[in-house]
Motif scaffolding. Structure first.
Motif, PDB file in Angstrom:
ATOM      1  N   TYR A 259      -4.358  -1.293  11.601  1.00 11.56           N
ATOM      2  CA  TYR A 259      -3.655  -1.211  10.318  1.00 11.56           C
ATOM      3  C   TYR A 259      -4.334  -2.072   9.259  1.00 11.56           C
ATOM      4  N   ASP A 260      -4.836  -3.221   9.657  1.00  8.90           N
ATOM      5  CA  ASP A 260      -5.516  -4.099   8.708  1.00  8.90           C
ATOM      6  C   ASP A 260      -6.722  -3.404   8.099  1.00  8.90           C
ATOM      7  N   ALA A 261      -7.447  -2.627   8.913  1.00  7.40           N
ATOM      8  CA  ALA A 261      -8.637  -1.931   8.431  1.00  7.40           C
ATOM      9  C   ALA A 261      -8.299  -0.666   7.646  1.00  7.40           C
ATOM     10  N   ALA A 262      -7.203   0.006   8.006  1.00  6.92           N
ATOM     11  CA  ALA A 262      -6.914   1.323   7.424  1.00  6.92           C
ATOM     12  C   ALA A 262      -5.976   1.285   6.229  1.00  6.92           C
ATOM     13  N   THR A 263      -5.240   0.196   6.034  1.00  6.74           N
ATOM     14  CA  THR A 263      -4.176   0.160   5.033  1.00  6.74           C
ATOM     15  C   THR A 263      -4.668  -0.383   3.703  1.00  6.74           C
ATOM     16  N   ARG A 264      -4.381   0.354   2.657  1.00  5.57           N
ATOM     17  CA  ARG A 264      -4.649  -0.143   1.299  1.00  5.57           C
ATOM     18  C   ARG A 264      -3.372  -0.649   0.648  1.00  5.57           C
ATOM     19  N   ILE A 265      -2.270   0.070   0.866  1.00  7.32           N
ATOM     20  CA  ILE A 265      -0.976  -0.323   0.304  1.00  7.32           C
ATOM     21  C   ILE A 265       0.056  -0.375   1.429  1.00  7.32           C
ATOM     22  N   ALA A 266       0.776  -1.474   1.518  1.00  7.56           N
ATOM     23  CA  ALA A 266       1.875  -1.616   2.467  1.00  7.56           C
ATOM     24  C   ALA A 266       3.100  -2.073   1.702  1.00  7.56           C
ATOM     25  N   VAL A 267       4.187  -1.333   1.840  1.00 10.86           N
ATOM     26  CA  VAL A 267       5.405  -1.659   1.098  1.00 10.86           C
ATOM     27  C   VAL A 267       6.615  -1.576   2.010  1.00 10.86           C
ATOM     28  N   ILE A 268       7.658  -2.268   1.605  1.00 14.00           N
ATOM     29  CA  ILE A 268       8.957  -2.190   2.260  1.00 14.00           C
ATOM     30  C   ILE A 268       9.955  -1.686   1.219  1.00 14.00           C
ATOM     31  N   GLY A 269      10.778  -0.739   1.615  1.00 12.55           N
ATOM     32  CA  GLY A 269      11.750  -0.184   0.670  1.00 12.55           C
ATOM     33  C   GLY A 269      12.556   0.914   1.316  1.00 12.55           C
ATOM     34  N   GLN A 270      12.979   1.881   0.496  1.00 12.24           N
ATOM     35  CA  GLN A 270      13.804   2.976   0.978  1.00 12.24           C
ATOM     36  C   GLN A 270      13.231   4.308   0.534  1.00 12.24           C
ATOM     37  N   VAL A 271      13.326   5.292   1.411  1.00  9.45           N
ATOM     38  CA  VAL A 271      12.898   6.642   1.065  1.00  9.45           C
ATOM     39  C   VAL A 271      13.928   7.269   0.135  1.00  9.45           C
ATOM     40  N   LEU A 272      13.455   7.799  -0.992  1.00 17.34           N
ATOM     41  CA  LEU A 272      14.349   8.463  -1.943  1.00 17.34           C
ATOM     42  C   LEU A 272      14.347   9.974  -1.762  1.00 17.34           C
TER      43      LEU A 272
ATOM     44  N   ARG B 236       1.042  -5.431   0.794  1.00 16.99           N
ATOM     45  CA  ARG B 236      -0.390  -5.365   0.478  1.00 16.99           C
ATOM     46  C   ARG B 236      -0.606  -4.379  -0.662  1.00 16.99           C
ATOM     47  N   GLY B 237      -1.572  -4.704  -1.514  1.00 18.10           N
ATOM     48  CA  GLY B 237      -1.921  -3.813  -2.605  1.00 18.10           C
ATOM     49  C   GLY B 237      -0.925  -3.883  -3.742  1.00 18.10           C
ATOM     50  N   GLU B 238      -1.119  -3.021  -4.711  1.00 16.18           N
ATOM     51  CA  GLU B 238      -0.259  -2.970  -5.888  1.00 16.18           C
ATOM     52  C   GLU B 238       0.352  -1.577  -5.999  1.00 16.18           C
ATOM     53  N   ALA B 239       1.661  -1.534  -6.073  1.00 20.52           N
ATOM     54  CA  ALA B 239       2.380  -0.265  -6.152  1.00 20.52           C
ATOM     55  C   ALA B 239       3.433  -0.351  -7.239  1.00 20.52           C
ATOM     56  N   ASP B 240       3.725   0.802  -7.861  1.00 25.44           N
ATOM     57  CA  ASP B 240       4.815   0.871  -8.822  1.00 25.44           C
ATOM     58  C   ASP B 240       6.146   0.792  -8.082  1.00 25.44           C
ATOM     59  N   MET B 241       7.222   0.708  -8.849  1.00 27.02           N
ATOM     60  CA  MET B 241       8.552   0.665  -8.234  1.00 27.02           C
ATOM     61  C   MET B 241       8.816   1.925  -7.418  1.00 27.02           C
ATOM     62  N   LEU B 242       8.283   3.048  -7.881  1.00 29.03           N
ATOM     63  CA  LEU B 242       8.369   4.297  -7.132  1.00 29.03           C
ATOM     64  C   LEU B 242       6.980   4.621  -6.596  1.00 29.03           C
ATOM     65  N   LEU B 243       6.846   4.636  -5.282  1.00 26.37           N
ATOM     66  CA  LEU B 243       5.570   4.921  -4.639  1.00 26.37           C
ATOM     67  C   LEU B 243       5.622   6.319  -4.036  1.00 26.37           C
TER      68      LEU B 243
END
Length: 204
Positions: free
Chosen positions: A61-74, A98-105
């Motif tokens: 996962y460390d090698a393959a992941t660009r964005i990692a987020v925690i939240g809820q599926v809408l 990890r990475g930068e994501a908007d409020m809605l990903l």
């Protein structure tokens, strides 16, 4: 390197079945936080095998992941007729690991595999989940979506197992959850993914 994981103690909401058993047997665990789930002592090196699996998965996962987020599926929707088949998922981001994501990903997910050992992810609204997304905007491995519960990240190993452990299993028994789930300690997940992110920012 082989390490030994501690006994897994879950802090989960009790199910109706759990409450019923506790009512009948006052000598057993009375609250979810009292339930300790041991590894199967009859399997040699069980602790070490589980630790190695988790360590290898975190390295991947460390090698393959660009964005990692925690939240809820809408929402989820299927791809358009002019695109290769896939699912598009929109998540409400509560925390960026990890990475930068908007409020809605928004990210894409490969079609389900026919392999019974690789069940498709379950996109259930209202659950707190972690999603790992690669540099092209696809869910890593097509299944790197985990339910967050009791300080652990959970992914079902079979399609007949629910994503959220407290919904699927009666945790009064001494079962080993690793028979049913890939379970990663959230502290180790965030340390792995956030550490790489801090290093990248420091080298800019």
């Amino acid at each position: 390197m082989k390490t030994t994981l501690p006994l897994l103690a879950l802090v989960l909401l009790p199910s109706i079945a759990t409450a019923a058993v506790a009512t009948k047997d006052r000598t057993g665990p009375q609250r979810p936080e009292e339930i300790r789930l041991p590894y199967d002592p009859t399997v040699p090196d069980r602790h070490a095998d589980i630790a190695e699996e988790a360590e290898a998965l975190l390295r991947h996962y460390d090698a393959a992941t660009r964005i990692a987020v925690i939240g809820q599926v809408l929402t989820t929707r299927e791809s358009g007729p002019m695109e290769p088949p896939h699912t598009v998922v929109t998540m409400l981001v509560e925390r960026q690991v990890r990475g930068e994501a908007d409020m809605l990903l928004e990210f894409r997910v490969d079609p389900p595999s026919s392999d019974p050992q690789a069940p498709p992810p379950q996109f259930i609204t209202g659950y707190q989940v972690m999603a790992l997304v690669d540099k092209s905007g696809w869910l890593v491995d097509g299944n790197a979506l985990y339910a967050i519960e009791g300080g652990w990240a959970w992914r079902n190993r079979r399609p007949d197992i629910f994503l959220k452990p407290s919904v699927d299993r009666d945790w009064v028994g001494g079962m080993d959850p690793h028979d049913y789930y890939v379970a990663l300690k959230m502290e180790e997940v965030t340390t792995s993914l956030e550490g790489k992110q801090r290093l990248r920012r420091g080298t800019r």
